[in-house]
Design a protein around this motif. Structure first.
Motif, PDB file in Angstrom:
ATOM      1  N   ASP A  79       0.816  -1.222   0.000  1.00  0.00           N
ATOM      2  CA  ASP A  79       0.000   0.000   0.000  1.00  0.00           C
ATOM      3  C   ASP A  79       0.847   1.268   0.000  1.00  0.00           C
ATOM      4  N   VAL A  80       2.130   1.140   0.350  1.00  0.00           N
ATOM      5  CA  VAL A  80       3.016   2.311   0.359  1.00  0.00           C
ATOM      6  C   VAL A  80       4.184   2.124  -0.605  1.00  0.00           C
ATOM      7  N   GLY A  81       4.041   1.181  -1.521  1.00  0.00           N
ATOM      8  CA  GLY A  81       5.034   1.016  -2.577  1.00  0.00           C
ATOM      9  C   GLY A  81       6.331   0.363  -2.163  1.00  0.00           C
ATOM     10  N   ARG A  83       8.772  -3.060  -1.343  1.00  0.00           N
ATOM     11  CA  ARG A  83       8.977  -4.471  -1.645  1.00  0.00           C
ATOM     12  C   ARG A  83      10.090  -4.983  -0.723  1.00  0.00           C
ATOM     13  N   ARG A  84       9.957  -6.196  -0.305  1.00  0.00           N
ATOM     14  CA  ARG A  84      10.888  -6.725   0.697  1.00  0.00           C
ATOM     15  C   ARG A  84      12.304  -6.907   0.170  1.00  0.00           C
ATOM     16  N   ASN A  85      12.452  -6.931  -1.166  1.00  0.00           N
ATOM     17  CA  ASN A  85      13.792  -7.106  -1.731  1.00  0.00           C
ATOM     18  C   ASN A  85      14.485  -5.776  -2.018  1.00  0.00           C
ATOM     19  N   MET A  86      13.914  -4.661  -1.558  1.00  0.00           N
ATOM     20  CA  MET A  86      14.541  -3.351  -1.779  1.00  0.00           C
ATOM     21  C   MET A  86      15.851  -3.249  -0.993  1.00  0.00           C
ATOM     22  N   LYS A  99      22.250   0.731   8.564  1.00  0.00           N
ATOM     23  CA  LYS A  99      21.687   2.050   8.268  1.00  0.00           C
ATOM     24  C   LYS A  99      20.171   1.946   8.176  1.00  0.00           C
ATOM     25  N   ILE A 100      19.480   2.916   8.732  1.00  0.00           N
ATOM     26  CA  ILE A 100      18.018   2.931   8.721  1.00  0.00           C
ATOM     27  C   ILE A 100      17.541   3.967   7.712  1.00  0.00           C
ATOM     28  N   THR A 101      16.613   3.575   6.874  1.00  0.00           N
ATOM     29  CA  THR A 101      16.091   4.480   5.848  1.00  0.00           C
ATOM     30  C   THR A 101      14.794   5.109   6.335  1.00  0.00           C
ATOM     31  N   TYR A 102      14.726   6.437   6.175  1.00  0.00           N
ATOM     32  CA  TYR A 102      13.549   7.200   6.598  1.00  0.00           C
ATOM     33  C   TYR A 102      12.864   7.754   5.354  1.00  0.00           C
ATOM     34  N   ILE A 103      11.576   7.442   5.202  1.00  0.00           N
ATOM     35  CA  ILE A 103      10.796   7.907   4.057  1.00  0.00           C
ATOM     36  C   ILE A 103       9.613   8.723   4.574  1.00  0.00           C
ATOM     37  N   GLN A 104       9.630   9.999   4.254  1.00  0.00           N
ATOM     38  CA  GLN A 104       8.519  10.855   4.699  1.00  0.00           C
ATOM     39  C   GLN A 104       7.430  10.886   3.624  1.00  0.00           C
ATOM     40  N   LEU A 105       6.214  10.568   4.017  1.00  0.00           N
ATOM     41  CA  LEU A 105       5.089  10.588   3.099  1.00  0.00           C
ATOM     42  C   LEU A 105       4.385  11.930   3.124  1.00  0.00           C
ATOM     43  N   GLY A 273       7.873   6.417  -2.946  1.00  0.00           N
ATOM     44  CA  GLY A 273       7.560   5.980  -4.294  1.00  0.00           C
ATOM     45  C   GLY A 273       6.243   5.230  -4.404  1.00  0.00           C
ATOM     46  N   GLY A 274       5.400   5.348  -3.388  1.00  0.00           N
ATOM     47  CA  GLY A 274       4.135   4.638  -3.395  1.00  0.00           C
ATOM     48  C   GLY A 274       3.027   5.456  -4.042  1.00  0.00           C
TER      49      GLY A 274
END
Length: 280
Positions: A79-81, A83-86, A99-105, A273-274
């Motif tokens: 629902d937010v674009g 994929r587990r293989n990213m 490293k932790i990735t932060y994605i702001q919607l 990217g969702g």
């Protein structure tokens, strides 16, 4: 006159038929629009209504809490674009700490929506959420969550003497353990409040995982909502005059000490990217 009346009646009937057809088309269009609304758009719309008059310390009524929870509970990574293989979920061979990735919607003055992507062994250290109501939805993976609330009637800040003579006295504050468990998706959305529900928590990724967060309101340094990090110590580590906890309950308490943001904590920003959120 008779012919004129018949003509007028026919026009009136034709008008009614056209109006009913127009209403029917409008209703169908509205239903199609509702069916096509993405889950992330639905989340945005719900948060926008619930936090419309929000601010520091604002706690939505139970019915509104349930509205947001209901939307989040039904959401998945698709629902937010995600994929587990990213690559977000893979630890680089050059990273000493994952490293932790932060994605702001989305973010405004009253709420924010964001995603944290953690490789296995990734950690978001113990931190607080001052004046906030927070919803955390584990989209996939397995994660350990440990959270605390400040102990009621305990001193705000106490210089405690260490039971180990090799440890210097420290300024600490007593906190009560709220959650200390493993979670595996799919699971219920976690909710914390300004002074309850585990306002200070730590996330440890047991497998690659993603967490969708809603904060109401978001952090704001100008408004005094800073993110503070903590170290936690077992209750037995320090002693405070006049403060006792029954021995059988001591595992449910800990001493928290403020710390600087850990130097090895790395958040890498990434673009969302969702499905598009239509802001209005």
């Amino acid at each position: 006159m008779g012919i004129e009346k018949i003509v007028a009646d026919r026009k009136a009937k034709a008008y009614c038929v056209l109006r009913n057809e127009a209403n029917s088309k409008s209703a169908k269009k509205s239903r199609r629009k509702q069916r096509k609304m993405s889950m992330v758009q639905k989340l945005y719309e719900t948060c926008k209504e619930v936090f419309a008059n929000g601010g520091a310390g604002f706690i939505p009524p139970p019915s509104d809490i349930e509205r947001i929870r209901s939307v989040l509970d039904s959401m998945t990574e698709a629902d937010v674009g995600l994929r587990r293989n990213m690559s977000y979920f893979r630890k680089s061979s050059t990273d000493r700490v994952p490293k932790i990735t932060y994605i702001q919607l989305y973010e405004c003055a009253t709420f924010s929506i964001a995603i944290f992507c953690l490789p296995a062994s990734g950690i978001i250290p113990l931190h607080n959420h001052p004046g906030m109501t927070v919803f955390s939805k584990l989209l996939f993976g397995r994660m350990h969550i440990k959270s605390y609330d400040w102990a009621v009637d305990a001193p705000l800040n106490t210089t405690a003497s260490a039971n180990d003579l090799n440890i210097e006295p420290a300024e600490v504050r007593l906190a009560k353990v709220k959650v200390d468990s493993d979670f595996r998706a799919p699971c219920d959305t976690s909710i914390l409040y300004p002074a309850d529900g585990g306002n200070m928590h730590c996330f440890t990724a047991l497998t690659p995982c993603a967490v969708l967060d809603v904060l109401g309101p978001p952090y704001s340094d100008p408004q005094g909502r800073h993110c503070t990090y903590y170290l936690d110590f077992p209750f037995s580590r320090f002693a405070v005059d006049g403060m006792t906890v029954p021995e059988e309950e001591r595992e449910g308490y800990a001493w928290l000490q403020e710390r600087e943001k850990p130097e090895d904590l790395v958040f890498a920003g990434a673009l969302y990217g969702g499905p598009k959120i239509v802001v209005h």
